[in-house]
Design a protein around this motif. Structure first.
Motif, PDB file in Angstrom:
ATOM      1  N   UNK A 102       9.529  -4.975 -11.002  1.00  0.00           N
ATOM      2  CA  UNK A 102      10.181  -5.766 -12.040  1.00  0.00           C
ATOM      3  C   UNK A 102      11.152  -6.763 -11.430  1.00  0.00           C
ATOM      4  N   UNK A 103      11.913  -6.274 -10.451  1.00  0.00           N
ATOM      5  CA  UNK A 103      12.938  -7.094  -9.820  1.00  0.00           C
ATOM      6  C   UNK A 103      12.314  -8.317  -9.156  1.00  0.00           C
ATOM      7  N   UNK A 104      11.232  -8.100  -8.415  1.00  0.00           N
ATOM      8  CA  UNK A 104      10.657  -9.218  -7.680  1.00  0.00           C
ATOM      9  C   UNK A 104       9.808 -10.118  -8.571  1.00  0.00           C
ATOM     10  N   UNK A 105       9.273  -9.561  -9.648  1.00  0.00           N
ATOM     11  CA  UNK A 105       8.502 -10.403 -10.557  1.00  0.00           C
ATOM     12  C   UNK A 105       9.389 -11.101 -11.577  1.00  0.00           C
ATOM     13  N   UNK A 106      10.634 -10.652 -11.683  1.00  0.00           N
ATOM     14  CA  UNK A 106      11.521 -11.211 -12.707  1.00  0.00           C
ATOM     15  C   UNK A 106      12.586 -12.141 -12.160  1.00  0.00           C
ATOM     16  N   UNK A 107      12.536 -12.414 -10.841  1.00  0.00           N
ATOM     17  CA  UNK A 107      13.516 -13.328 -10.257  1.00  0.00           C
ATOM     18  C   UNK A 107      12.780 -14.387  -9.429  1.00  0.00           C
ATOM     19  N   UNK A 108      13.407 -15.555  -9.258  1.00  0.00           N
ATOM     20  CA  UNK A 108      12.715 -16.606  -8.496  1.00  0.00           C
ATOM     21  C   UNK A 108      12.610 -16.248  -7.015  1.00  0.00           C
TER      22      UNK A 108
ATOM     23  N   UNK B 179       5.492  -6.603  -3.723  1.00  0.00           N
ATOM     24  CA  UNK B 179       5.696  -6.259  -5.129  1.00  0.00           C
ATOM     25  C   UNK B 179       4.480  -6.654  -5.967  1.00  0.00           C
ATOM     26  N   UNK B 180       3.961  -7.854  -5.721  1.00  0.00           N
ATOM     27  CA  UNK B 180       2.818  -8.321  -6.509  1.00  0.00           C
ATOM     28  C   UNK B 180       1.556  -7.540  -6.162  1.00  0.00           C
ATOM     29  N   UNK B 181       1.339  -7.300  -4.845  1.00  0.00           N
ATOM     30  CA  UNK B 181       0.107  -6.608  -4.454  1.00  0.00           C
ATOM     31  C   UNK B 181       0.094  -5.173  -4.967  1.00  0.00           C
TER      32      UNK B 181
ATOM     33  N   UNK C 158       0.835  -1.205   0.000  1.00  0.00           N
ATOM     34  CA  UNK C 158       0.000   0.000   0.000  1.00  0.00           C
ATOM     35  C   UNK C 158       0.873   1.259   0.000  1.00  0.00           C
ATOM     36  N   UNK C 159       1.946   1.220   0.797  1.00  0.00           N
ATOM     37  CA  UNK C 159       2.864   2.359   0.825  1.00  0.00           C
ATOM     38  C   UNK C 159       3.478   2.581  -0.558  1.00  0.00           C
ATOM     39  N   UNK C 160       3.908   1.473  -1.184  1.00  0.00           N
ATOM     40  CA  UNK C 160       4.503   1.581  -2.518  1.00  0.00           C
ATOM     41  C   UNK C 160       3.492   2.122  -3.516  1.00  0.00           C
ATOM     42  N   UNK C 161       2.242   1.706  -3.357  1.00  0.00           N
ATOM     43  CA  UNK C 161       1.179   2.186  -4.245  1.00  0.00           C
ATOM     44  C   UNK C 161       1.031   3.700  -4.130  1.00  0.00           C
ATOM     45  N   UNK C 162       1.069   4.196  -2.876  1.00  0.00           N
ATOM     46  CA  UNK C 162       0.973   5.645  -2.650  1.00  0.00           C
ATOM     47  C   UNK C 162       2.114   6.366  -3.348  1.00  0.00           C
ATOM     48  N   UNK C 163       3.325   5.826  -3.141  1.00  0.00           N
ATOM     49  CA  UNK C 163       4.503   6.452  -3.757  1.00  0.00           C
ATOM     50  C   UNK C 163       4.340   6.478  -5.268  1.00  0.00           C
ATOM     51  N   UNK C 164       3.831   5.378  -5.799  1.00  0.00           N
ATOM     52  CA  UNK C 164       3.771   5.264  -7.248  1.00  0.00           C
ATOM     53  C   UNK C 164       2.707   6.169  -7.853  1.00  0.00           C
ATOM     54  N   UNK C 165       1.578   6.329  -7.146  1.00  0.00           N
ATOM     55  CA  UNK C 165       0.500   7.128  -7.717  1.00  0.00           C
ATOM     56  C   UNK C 165       0.652   8.612  -7.380  1.00  0.00           C
ATOM     57  N   UNK C 166       1.549   8.949  -6.427  1.00  0.00           N
ATOM     58  CA  UNK C 166       1.662  10.349  -5.999  1.00  0.00           C
ATOM     59  C   UNK C 166       2.207  11.245  -7.101  1.00  0.00           C
TER      60      UNK C 166
ATOM     61  N   UNK D  99       8.083  11.403 -10.732  1.00  0.00           N
ATOM     62  CA  UNK D  99       8.517  10.437 -11.744  1.00  0.00           C
ATOM     63  C   UNK D  99       9.651   9.527 -11.277  1.00  0.00           C
ATOM     64  N   UNK D 100      10.559  10.060 -10.443  1.00  0.00           N
ATOM     65  CA  UNK D 100      11.684   9.228 -10.006  1.00  0.00           C
ATOM     66  C   UNK D 100      11.213   8.134  -9.061  1.00  0.00           C
ATOM     67  N   UNK D 101      10.322   8.535  -8.144  1.00  0.00           N
ATOM     68  CA  UNK D 101       9.784   7.554  -7.201  1.00  0.00           C
ATOM     69  C   UNK D 101       8.999   6.485  -7.954  1.00  0.00           C
ATOM     70  N   UNK D 102       8.275   6.930  -8.995  1.00  0.00           N
ATOM     71  CA  UNK D 102       7.500   5.990  -9.803  1.00  0.00           C
ATOM     72  C   UNK D 102       8.409   4.961 -10.459  1.00  0.00           C
ATOM     73  N   UNK D 103       9.498   5.457 -11.019  1.00  0.00           N
ATOM     74  CA  UNK D 103      10.429   4.564 -11.702  1.00  0.00           C
ATOM     75  C   UNK D 103      11.042   3.564 -10.714  1.00  0.00           C
ATOM     76  N   UNK D 104      11.318   4.080  -9.522  1.00  0.00           N
ATOM     77  CA  UNK D 104      11.922   3.240  -8.496  1.00  0.00           C
ATOM     78  C   UNK D 104      10.991   2.086  -8.130  1.00  0.00           C
ATOM     79  N   UNK D 105       9.707   2.422  -7.931  1.00  0.00           N
ATOM     80  CA  UNK D 105       8.742   1.380  -7.569  1.00  0.00           C
ATOM     81  C   UNK D 105       8.577   0.395  -8.713  1.00  0.00           C
TER      82      UNK D 105
END
Lengths: 223, 217
Positions: free
Chosen positions: B58-64, B99-101, B36-44, B47-53
């Motif tokens: 990507x990192x957590x969805x792209x690695x085992x 990451x997924x949520x 939820x915190x990441x969602x806030x950062x991303x929708x706020x 642009x840099x914070x958005x890219x970071x999130x």
């Protein structure tokens, strides 16, 4: 306590990592091709009006989707020999991936099939196409095209999931990483590099599937 | 070697299943908070914070998941934090879940029409108020079915924690197999227990999805 990172300690073992990448790729390719084929057949069976087969497929799908891949793998590798089915590590890993992806792709492809308008099928029937022809030309191609992104994601998930195959000593990328860290004790560095390799592989796989999808669906749809 | 009856096997697996449930719940709740915190950062809108999130997702969805657990388990001790398998599993699964949520919920927030944002902005609401009173209450309704659906993935993900030595259902299955030499029965029982945890969640998610579709029409 300051830890000195030493990524150089991995360099002598690069061949092992490369072998691991190759085996992970093999597992993924075989698992994806056979698994999606299985899923296509199962989805067809499920969408057809044969109640018994449809129910069996339904049970298969629910069983697989609601248990962890690791447990499926253990069941196949350790449990099946009790029934007289003995498999090598690689065979067990491939079989587990096929069975797993088969179930997920059944559901995904079924959703695509259900989205085909009834009128399309009726039109094909009025053109005197038989069931196989209808399935091949009217149902499965547009259905696959529609669900290709979801299917691609699932294939990437299965590729990443294959890392647990190291637990039955299938010599894929994670197994190679485990082996190297047991030799040089550089666990963090090795796993870091392996993770990066997985990330690269998943990006490449996603990209490859996208191109493959374009090739399959875009060009021929004009013919 | 002691004799294990089927009941002994089931009883011991049930004891271990409590840890599977506990780990799933912890990872899901903590992952939800972080997500939820990441969602806030991303929708706020920074642009840099958005890219970071986005990179984080990507990192957590792209690695085992297994690699993520290994890195937490072997990486934290290097910076002087000793972690038990329980802490490592909880931390790793929390990050994975978040990451997924956050990605699932982003889709829900984006499906809320732009007009809602504009209307609330024209009422002089700030970002926090817009989120709190306008966007989240609407997004929540759409978000519940996929979130429940994802909880199944979390429960199944906990099986991977057995590999770093956390004794939950799968690890207990391996230990009991080593004592009984009955892998078919034991792993069969393990699978049944996962199924009994996950299938109701799957059914509930499907039920909620159906209800939502009904409302949407």
């Amino acid at each position: 306590m300051a830890y000195e990172f030493d990524f150089g300690a991995i360099v002598p073992h690069w061949q092992l990592l490369l072998d691991g990448v190759v085996l992970t790729t093999e597992l993924t390719v075989i698992g994806a091709v056979v698994g999606v084929s299985l899923g296509t057949l199962a989805a067809w069976a499920r969408a057809s009006r044969a109640p018994v087969i449809s129910q069996i497929v339904g049970i298969y799908v629910e069983l697989i989707r609601n248990t962890p891949f690791l447990v499926q793998l253990f069941f196949i590798f350790f449990g099946l020999p009790a029934l007289g089915v003995k498999l090598s590590e690689f065979q067990a890993a491939v079989l587990a991936m096929i069975v797993n992806l088969g179930a997920y792709s059944t559901e995904i492809i079924r959703a695509g099939i259900l989205a085909i308008p009834k009128g399309q099928i009726e039109a094909a029937q009025s053109l005197a196409m038989n069931r196989v022809q209808i399935f091949r030309y009217v149902i499965i191609r547009p259905a696959l095209k529609k669900i290709w992104p979801a299917l691609s994601s699932q294939i990437v998930i299965v590729m990443l999931g294959s890392s647990v195959c190291s637990q039955i000593a299938a010599e894929e990328l994670t197994f190679a990483a485990n082996y190297i860290q047991a030799v040089n004790f550089r666990a963090f560095e090795v796993y870091f590099v392996a993770t990066a390799l997985y990330l690269v592989m998943s990006v490449l796989l996603r990209w490859g599937l996208k191109i493959f999808g374009n090739f399959l669906f875009e060009r021929r749809s004009h013919v | 070697m002691s004799e294990f009856s089927l009941w002994d096997i089931v009883y011991n697996l049930l004891l271990a299943a409590r840890w599977t449930v506990l780990l799933s719940l912890t990872a899901f709740v903590l992952g939800g908070i972080v997500g939820l915190l990441l969602l806030m950062v991303r929708t706020a809108g920074n642009p840099w914070a958005m890219r970071l999130v986005r990179g984080y997702v990507e990192l957590f969805q792209g690695t085992p998941l297994l690699m993520q657990l290994f890195i937490v388990f072997f990486g934290l001790p290097l910076i002087g934090i000793d972690v038990s398998p329980w802490i490592a599993a909880m931390l790793g699964l929390t990050l994975f879940t978040s990451a997924f949520l956050t990605e699932i919920w982003r889709g829900c927030v984006e499906s809320i029409g732009l007009g809602q944002w504009e209307a609330s902005a024209s009422l002089g609401m700030n970002f926090r108020q817009q989120m709190r009173y306008i966007i989240l209450p609407q997004a929540l309704r759409i978000a519940v079915p996929p979130t429940v659906g994802f909880s199944v993935q979390v429960v199944k993900g906990t099986a991977v924690a057995s590999i770093i030595g956390f004794v939950e259902l799968t690890k207990a299955g391996t230990m009991i197999t080593n004592a009984t030499y009955a892998p078919f029965t034991v792993y069969g029982c393990v699978a049944v227990m996962y199924f009994l945890i996950c299938f109701p969640l799957s059914l509930y998610a499907r039920h909620l999805e159906g209800k939502l579709r009904h409302v949407a029409r």
